[in-house]
Design a protein around this motif. Structure first.
Motif, PDB file in Angstrom:
ATOM      1  N   LEU A 159      10.090  85.132  30.086  1.00 41.86           N
ATOM      2  CA  LEU A 159      10.380  84.674  31.450  1.00 41.86           C
ATOM      3  C   LEU A 159      11.535  83.665  31.457  1.00 41.86           C
TER       4      LEU A 159
ATOM      5  N   PHE B 110      14.515  74.250  34.094  1.00 38.59           N
ATOM      6  CA  PHE B 110      13.712  74.560  35.278  1.00 38.59           C
ATOM      7  C   PHE B 110      12.996  73.313  35.801  1.00 38.59           C
ATOM      8  N   HIS B 111      12.442  73.452  37.011  1.00 38.80           N
ATOM      9  CA  HIS B 111      11.725  72.354  37.662  1.00 38.80           C
ATOM     10  C   HIS B 111      10.383  72.077  36.993  1.00 38.80           C
TER      11      HIS B 111
ATOM     12  N   TRP C 266      10.726  84.279  41.382  1.00 36.93           N
ATOM     13  CA  TRP C 266       9.824  83.216  41.854  1.00 36.93           C
ATOM     14  C   TRP C 266       9.984  81.926  41.058  1.00 36.93           C
ATOM     15  N   MET C 267      10.769  81.961  39.986  1.00 36.75           N
ATOM     16  CA  MET C 267      10.844  80.791  39.120  1.00 36.75           C
ATOM     17  C   MET C 267      11.761  79.697  39.656  1.00 36.75           C
ATOM     18  N   GLN C 268      12.561  80.039  40.641  1.00 38.04           N
ATOM     19  CA  GLN C 268      13.462  79.053  41.243  1.00 38.04           C
ATOM     20  C   GLN C 268      12.884  78.478  42.521  1.00 38.04           C
ATOM     21  N   ASN C 269      11.742  78.974  42.954  1.00 38.06           N
ATOM     22  CA  ASN C 269      11.292  78.694  44.317  1.00 38.06           C
ATOM     23  C   ASN C 269       9.768  78.610  44.345  1.00 38.06           C
ATOM     24  N   PRO C 270       9.211  77.410  44.551  1.00 41.83           N
ATOM     25  CA  PRO C 270       7.756  77.266  44.475  1.00 41.83           C
ATOM     26  C   PRO C 270       7.004  77.887  45.645  1.00 41.83           C
TER      27      PRO C 270
ATOM     28  N   PRO D 189      13.414  85.792  36.716  1.00 41.85           N
ATOM     29  CA  PRO D 189      12.428  86.203  37.719  1.00 41.85           C
ATOM     30  C   PRO D 189      12.529  85.384  39.011  1.00 41.85           C
TER      31      PRO D 189
ATOM     32  N   ILE E  98       3.177  75.315  35.062  1.00 40.25           N
ATOM     33  CA  ILE E  98       2.697  76.703  34.998  1.00 40.25           C
ATOM     34  C   ILE E  98       2.948  77.296  33.607  1.00 40.25           C
ATOM     35  N   MET E  99       4.116  77.036  33.074  1.00 37.81           N
ATOM     36  CA  MET E  99       4.475  77.613  31.769  1.00 37.81           C
ATOM     37  C   MET E  99       3.642  76.992  30.644  1.00 37.81           C
TER      38      MET E  99
ATOM     39  N   TRP F  88       7.346  71.810  38.353  1.00 38.77           N
ATOM     40  CA  TRP F  88       6.212  72.652  38.776  1.00 38.77           C
ATOM     41  C   TRP F  88       6.136  73.902  37.913  1.00 38.77           C
ATOM     42  N   LEU F  89       7.315  74.440  37.544  1.00 39.07           N
ATOM     43  CA  LEU F  89       7.304  75.624  36.689  1.00 39.07           C
ATOM     44  C   LEU F  89       6.879  75.263  35.265  1.00 39.07           C
TER      45      LEU F  89
ATOM     46  N   VAL G 153       4.045  80.143  44.864  1.00 35.97           N
ATOM     47  CA  VAL G 153       2.884  79.407  44.360  1.00 35.97           C
ATOM     48  C   VAL G 153       2.057  78.867  45.533  1.00 35.97           C
TER      49      VAL G 153
END
Lengths: 206, 206, 206
Positions: free
Chosen positions: B54, B116-117, A61-65, A59, B123-124, B119-120, A68
């Motif tokens: 996701l 992943f980073h 948006w998951m690589q790019n905050p 998805p 959220i997760m 911040w994600l 958010v």
């Protein structure tokens, strides 16, 4: 760091407008700030997320905050300018329509890039533009607006068809994108201006 | 056969409590046993399933039938002890909060493990804990409770932030997990005890 | 071009019946043609799509536009024969039950082909048959019918168990499929005929 392009700016505008639409709907149900944030975020990224899941790509948006943050900014905006926001109706409609056009074009191109047929690209373009609003309405427990009012998804289909025609005629890619986006915008603006709607399917008793 | 660890026991407790919450909600709508089972199951596994979709990994419950059995056990429990269950309110709240804490930590770690980073991951972690309850409320056709009441998802965010701080300070992994879980539990318990809620977003007419 | 087999014909019949069910529900809410189309399409392909996402294979309808066309045909059919459709109740029920049986068998086989255990195949068979109707009811903002009325998903489970028994006894694949489909059809028809329902889970106050 990638440079910020014109497309990025349009994407931010569209995301902001979609998030605003979700947050305002949530406020009409007296959601708390968290609830409003979630509805805003999902309205903005829901269509593209379903598209990416179906295409089996990560998805977007998951690589790019930034999505958010834009949603947080949209929430702050609604909190601060709650009373004034009705006066901005026209601006918000414009932003929302720009978003719809961009999301449609992005949806088409992502689908073609994944090697699928054009008929699916048109569906995915529409999905990218319209599914966020459907999830928004499910989350606030209302019948999706898009199923009863306004030419909205049909504008995405119009954009998809224009894209397809340009593609068949081997138009330049930028021209194809611009014409497709114009088709989305024109269809929606004309439909709203002249109150054009689709026929209603009456129930069997009527 | 893998040995059953302490984490497994917490996972079973959390799954059981989440399933109970779904089944009780379903009973308030007079669902049949099948409907109650589905709502209970989806409440328990919904958050982790969306997370895994996701992240593009195979949903966690598909390799292991224990979630199917725990939900069946939760249904049996509600059928047998329907009248007595209100007296267990405090125990169920405790189990539910343990589940929330564990699911948050698992969600964070699965996301980091997928590269992943952070911040994600936060959220997760929140999604793993909170999305099951949102799907539950959609299935029983109510506005998601979490959008209007209680600090719930915010407790997951608190746990995520504590995890992040420990991670930055290179804490031992077990200590990181325990502190993060304590942050989730403490936030939720304090919020419920002192009736702390998030501000409501009022509608534009108010 | 692949030749059209008997299975294809059953698939078309089932898809048509599922789409009709979605479109009729949408008409009872006065959706416009687009809304009715979307609800019909999602009812027809929703279960198989969720199954394919969970199995991490490309959703079955994305390679083949026939589901898009069958849904369009179903919409046209409802628009043209709105008043007469109640007289076709029995035929539609028959088509719908054929679809349920086929979708169950397909769901089981797709799951086994992905290398999962049989318990999951039974769940996925049920999901393929029943989830479309759940999404349909969410989209029209009603409590899913399947959670309160009729033996429907249980018919899929019956089919799954019969499939499992045949599989354990190394039955011929065609015989296995036919017996499994018959189990689905017989369970549903008998349940409807003799008004067999699952017990209701009463709320805690009752």
């Amino acid at each position: 760091m990638l440079p910020i392009t014109f497309t990025h700016i349009l994407d931010f505008i569209g995301t902001f407008a979609f998030a605003i639409s979700g947050i305002r709907m949530a406020s009409s149900k007296n959601f708390d700030w968290f609830g409003a944030y979630v509805v805003g975020f999902v309205t903005a990224i829901g269509g593209g997320t379903l598209r990416d899941i179906l295409l089996n790509v990560s998805p977007f948006w998951m690589q790019n905050p930034s999505y958010v943050f834009i949603t947080a900014f949209a929430l702050l905006f609604v909190i601060l300018f709650r009373k004034q926001i009705v006066k901005l109706e026209y601006t918000i409609f414009t932003f929302d329509t720009i978003g719809l056009a961009l999301f449609t074009v992005v949806g088409i191109e992502r689908t073609l890039a994944s090697g699928f047929h054009f008929w699916l690209a048109i569906i995915m373009g529409m999905m990218t533009g319209a599914v966020g609003g459907i999830i928004r309405d499910i989350l606030i427990n209302e019948v999706p607006l898009i199923f009863r009012k306004e030419i909205y998804a049909m504008a995405c289909v119009a954009g998809g068809i224009v894209y397809f025609i340009c593609y068949k005629f081997n138009c330049n890619i930028i021209l194809t994108e611009v014409l497709s986006a114009i088709a989305v915008i024109a269809t929606r603006v004309l439909a709203v201006k002249f109150h054009i709607t689709l026929p209603v399917l009456h129930s069997e008793e009527e």
